[in-house]
Motif scaffolding. Structure first.
Motif, PDB file in Angstrom:
ATOM      1  N   GLU A 111      70.291 -11.119  55.975  1.00  0.00           N
ATOM      2  CA  GLU A 111      70.972 -12.327  56.455  1.00  0.00           C
ATOM      3  C   GLU A 111      71.923 -11.876  57.547  1.00  0.00           C
ATOM      4  O   GLU A 111      71.962 -12.431  58.687  1.00  0.00           O
ATOM      5  CB  GLU A 111      71.570 -12.900  55.267  1.00  0.00           C
ATOM      6  CG  GLU A 111      70.764 -13.849  54.341  1.00  0.00           C
ATOM      7  CD  GLU A 111      71.478 -14.216  53.311  1.00  0.00           C
ATOM      8  OE1 GLU A 111      73.050 -14.220  53.084  1.00  0.00           O
ATOM      9  OE2 GLU A 111      71.048 -14.554  52.300  1.00  0.00           O
ATOM     10  N   GLY A 112      72.855 -10.686  57.428  1.00  0.00           N
ATOM     11  CA  GLY A 112      73.616 -10.315  58.323  1.00  0.00           C
ATOM     12  C   GLY A 112      73.067  -9.904  59.782  1.00  0.00           C
ATOM     13  O   GLY A 112      73.307 -10.346  60.812  1.00  0.00           O
ATOM     14  N   PHE A 113      71.896  -9.071  59.493  1.00  0.00           N
ATOM     15  CA  PHE A 113      71.119  -8.448  60.807  1.00  0.00           C
ATOM     16  C   PHE A 113      70.350  -9.498  61.486  1.00  0.00           C
ATOM     17  O   PHE A 113      70.300  -9.537  62.723  1.00  0.00           O
ATOM     18  CB  PHE A 113      70.273  -7.466  60.478  1.00  0.00           C
ATOM     19  CG  PHE A 113      70.692  -6.181  60.114  1.00  0.00           C
ATOM     20  CD1 PHE A 113      71.534  -5.461  60.936  1.00  0.00           C
ATOM     21  CD2 PHE A 113      70.653  -5.423  59.042  1.00  0.00           C
ATOM     22  CE1 PHE A 113      72.243  -4.360  60.860  1.00  0.00           C
ATOM     23  CE2 PHE A 113      71.440  -4.270  58.859  1.00  0.00           C
ATOM     24  CZ  PHE A 113      72.240  -3.603  59.634  1.00  0.00           C
ATOM     25  N   GLU A 114      69.616 -10.609  60.822  1.00  0.00           N
ATOM     26  CA  GLU A 114      69.275 -11.596  61.275  1.00  0.00           C
ATOM     27  C   GLU A 114      70.090 -12.347  62.274  1.00  0.00           C
ATOM     28  O   GLU A 114      69.884 -12.809  63.335  1.00  0.00           O
ATOM     29  CB  GLU A 114      68.427 -12.548  60.281  1.00  0.00           C
ATOM     30  CG  GLU A 114      67.228 -12.001  59.827  1.00  0.00           C
ATOM     31  CD  GLU A 114      66.567 -13.113  58.864  1.00  0.00           C
ATOM     32  OE1 GLU A 114      67.000 -13.994  58.388  1.00  0.00           O
ATOM     33  OE2 GLU A 114      65.242 -12.682  58.648  1.00  0.00           O
ATOM     34  N   GLU A 115      71.501 -12.603  61.805  1.00  0.00           N
ATOM     35  CA  GLU A 115      72.291 -13.395  62.552  1.00  0.00           C
ATOM     36  C   GLU A 115      72.740 -12.658  63.819  1.00  0.00           C
ATOM     37  O   GLU A 115      72.799 -13.266  64.830  1.00  0.00           O
ATOM     38  CB  GLU A 115      73.669 -13.704  61.637  1.00  0.00           C
ATOM     39  CG  GLU A 115      74.550 -14.488  62.329  1.00  0.00           C
ATOM     40  CD  GLU A 115      75.849 -14.819  61.354  1.00  0.00           C
ATOM     41  OE1 GLU A 115      76.996 -14.455  61.671  1.00  0.00           O
ATOM     42  OE2 GLU A 115      75.616 -15.264  60.301  1.00  0.00           O
ATOM     43  N   LYS A 116      72.882 -11.237  63.416  1.00  0.00           N
ATOM     44  CA  LYS A 116      73.468 -10.272  64.716  1.00  0.00           C
ATOM     45  C   LYS A 116      72.372 -10.044  65.761  1.00  0.00           C
ATOM     46  O   LYS A 116      72.494  -9.832  66.977  1.00  0.00           O
ATOM     47  CB  LYS A 116      74.115  -9.023  64.369  1.00  0.00           C
ATOM     48  CG  LYS A 116      75.168  -9.089  63.372  1.00  0.00           C
ATOM     49  CD  LYS A 116      76.579  -9.414  64.207  1.00  0.00           C
ATOM     50  CE  LYS A 116      77.774  -9.253  63.330  1.00  0.00           C
ATOM     51  NZ  LYS A 116      79.005  -9.693  63.963  1.00  0.00           N
ATOM     52  N   LEU A 117      71.108  -9.757  65.039  1.00  0.00           N
ATOM     53  CA  LEU A 117      70.114  -9.147  66.013  1.00  0.00           C
ATOM     54  C   LEU A 117      68.742 -10.213  66.175  1.00  0.00           C
ATOM     55  O   LEU A 117      68.037  -9.709  67.145  1.00  0.00           O
ATOM     56  CB  LEU A 117      69.395  -7.819  65.635  1.00  0.00           C
ATOM     57  CG  LEU A 117      70.401  -6.749  64.975  1.00  0.00           C
ATOM     58  CD1 LEU A 117      70.017  -5.409  64.170  1.00  0.00           C
ATOM     59  CD2 LEU A 117      71.289  -6.313  66.196  1.00  0.00           C
TER      60      LEU A 117
END
Length: 144
Positions: A111-117
């Protein structure tokens, strides 16, 4: 500071070469900045990876928890360095057979990486593959 960066990079090189004892020595030198300095936390995370390669799973969890707590305080829960540590905990828990914990860590990291990357980033694809290996059905959650 540049010297400590070089020491860290040398430690990573030793890890890549399979020289695990030398890598551990390089990682130990970096702790001089203090236990909560972001450079120290990066090194602690690397030390956790090294211990994982050595099969020292109890030490991995200790290093990753230290890095996670420090990164959450210093950088926030959704910083990429924090998310890398969350991912490492997912890998660890998967190797230990703690599949519920592994899934929780992978989901958080994804979830965090999808939001950032972005959804299509290679790091996100790897996390989705890791979750699939755990038997988790992935659906794309798009924000409207």
């Amino acid at each position: 500071m540049w010297t400590l960066t070089a020491v860290n990079n040398l430690g990573i090189l030793y890890m890549d070469q399979g020289k695990l004892d030398e890598a551990e020595g390089m990682c130990q030198h970096k702790k001089a900045l203090g236990p909560n300095h972001t450079s120290t936390l990066k090194t602690i995370n690397n030390l956790g990876i090294l211990y994982m390669d050595q099969g020292k799973l109890d030490e991995v969890e200790e290093m990753c928890q230290w890095a996670l707590e420090g990164n959450e305080k210093a950088l926030g829960p959704n910083h990429t360095s924090t998310l890398e540590t969350v991912n490492n905990l997912g890998i660890l828990y998967g190797r230990q057979g703690k599949l519920d914990k592994a899934e929780e860590m992978y989901q958080r990291a994804l979830e965090g990486f999808e939001e950032k990357l972005g959804y299509e980033h290679e790091r996100c694809r790897r996390l989705r593959r890791n979750l699939t290996v755990l038997g988790v059905h992935i659906t794309r959650n798009e924000k409207i």
